[in-house]
Design an enzyme around this catalytic site. Sequence first.
Site, PDB file in Angstrom:
ATOM      1  CE1 TYR A   1      -0.309  62.413 -10.532  1.00 55.92           C
ATOM      2  CE2 TYR A   1      -1.020  63.153  -8.373  1.00 55.92           C
ATOM      3  CZ  TYR A   1      -0.240  62.331  -9.154  1.00 55.92           C
ATOM      4  OH  TYR A   1       0.617  61.421  -8.565  1.00 55.92           O
TER       5      TYR A   1
ATOM      6  CE1 TYR B   1      -0.387  57.375  -8.268  1.00 55.09           C
ATOM      7  CE2 TYR B   1      -2.537  56.597  -7.557  1.00 55.09           C
ATOM      8  CZ  TYR B   1      -1.477  57.469  -7.420  1.00 55.09           C
ATOM      9  OH  TYR B   1      -1.508  58.421  -6.438  1.00 55.09           O
ATOM     10  NE  ARG B   2      -4.062  61.320  -8.234  1.00 56.88           N
ATOM     11  CZ  ARG B   2      -4.132  61.544  -6.918  1.00 56.88           C
ATOM     12  NH1 ARG B   2      -3.427  60.819  -6.081  1.00 56.88           N
ATOM     13  NH2 ARG B   2      -4.886  62.480  -6.430  1.00 56.88           N
TER      14      ARG B   2
END
Length: 514
Positions: free
Chosen positions: A83, A463-464
């Site tokens: 991420y 969600y991310r």
Amino acid sequence: MASQLITSAALQAMQDALGSEHVLTTEEQMADHGDPMGPPGEWYRPGAVLMPGSVEEVQAVVRIANEHGTPIWTSSQGRNKGYGGGAPRVSESFTVSLRRMNRVLEVDEENCMALVEPGVRFFDLYDHLKATGSKLWMSCPDLGGGSIIGNALEHGVGYTPLGDHWGQHCGLEVVLPDGDLLRTGMGGMSNPHNWLVYPHSAGPSWDGIFTQSNFGIVTKMGVALMHAPEVYCPGWFMLDNEENYGKFLEVLRPLMIDGTISNQPMIINAVCAASAFGERKEWYEGEDSIPEEVIDRIAATPGFGRWVMRFAVQGDAPVVAHNRAKIEAAFATIPGASVVFEEYDGHNLPEMTNPHHVVQAGIPSMALDQMTRWYGGEEGGHIGFSCAMPIAGKDGIAIRDLTRKVLNERNLDYSAAIIVGKRAMIHVALIVFDTKNEAQTREAYAATKAMLEPAAKLGYGEYRSHLDFMDEVAGLYDFNNNAQRRFAEKIKDCLDPNGILSPGKQGIWPANMR
Ligand code: ADP
């Protein structure tokens, strides 16, 4: 000047506040604080890394950033792999690494709680529990090198019954963007006897606004631990066909909701299962996506399947025996399914060699890093494309078909790791690539971006997300003209008028950068 965004005066002020040895400015020093998985050339990277050693120093950093109007990006360990790692959304700004603030401040053996600083890694808490003779279990994600706080704030997961890490926190201490210090819940009192056990105060509850946001720097958090179970019983579910995947999810849902399966299972497809044990070239060398017949060959390998689920049952012996029987009976209704269990004395765990059994007992390890080496070995990269949905056949099939199609069209493999909670599952398409292969790296980022809108059309939000897609992801939360983003911007303007804290985090930009 360290970078175009950081003036010499700002850098000097930070060095004066922290000591110049705690301000990293060379490429070499900062190498471990960026995102090593981007394509070559311009990519998200810090201009200088600030390493405060105390809450007071974090406050000083925030005050200096305000005085100089220079953005700072928070990271705890900066190992948010897949991420963006520790890299900032606004390249070349300061990052604040909280690695030096790494004390376990308290373990409350009676109430099964710990209080930790942001630099505490899962490894550190585990070592602390062992060193102090604690009998308690903790929860950790697949890789133990990240921080407990960074993981919880990003809604990361683990695989014991405490696996919903944010759900298992109690109490935060936060440095606000103006340098003020806040404690949430009962921490609002100066001498609370219940900060780490009762999560609320007399209201409002503020904790949630500090997750996945740029409204504060969390400097302490209470984290739940659990009693070691009498019996620890990790299990494997294997499904030898694709046709019954939907039925499997339907059978699984009630077992999760009623707590028969008490941990957070992970469902993986054949490619992901194989990647935990070796590299792609052991199965296929082609440059296209891995063909169905090779996937079938993987699936036919003993211990694998088209879909595999690792899960665990733990507790007192009669409860475990009862739940095992219930699980076996439920899964026996699925054609092509099988289940196996192993059983351990939870109070005296032996040395376990299977990394999945280790992680589900809350023991941190790095063994499963292997999964990201499918292409490229040591220099393998990955991006998480991660959607939340009900534990349901219809949803699992829809997202499987979408991600598989987009990835295969771009000659990438579909590697899925689905994390199952009580009512929801998160389908993580682990988009794996070789960072040494520029074309493939670019294709992996493009493929991830290409899936955002079609997934949103089906009703699935991420969600991310990786730094590179935060704006797009926020844009897709479009109810009432993006009411969530408009609300976040109002709070941002109020708390952080100079726009210094993590601009762009989750698509929230300060007024001067909108
Ligand atoms: P990890 O510690 O697991 O490696 P990171 O430090 O990479 O995780 O943090 C992931 C993200 O969570 C960061 O990019 C940042 O946005 C947010 N974050 C991490 N630590 C904090 C903190 N202490 N306060 C506020 N936000 C944080």
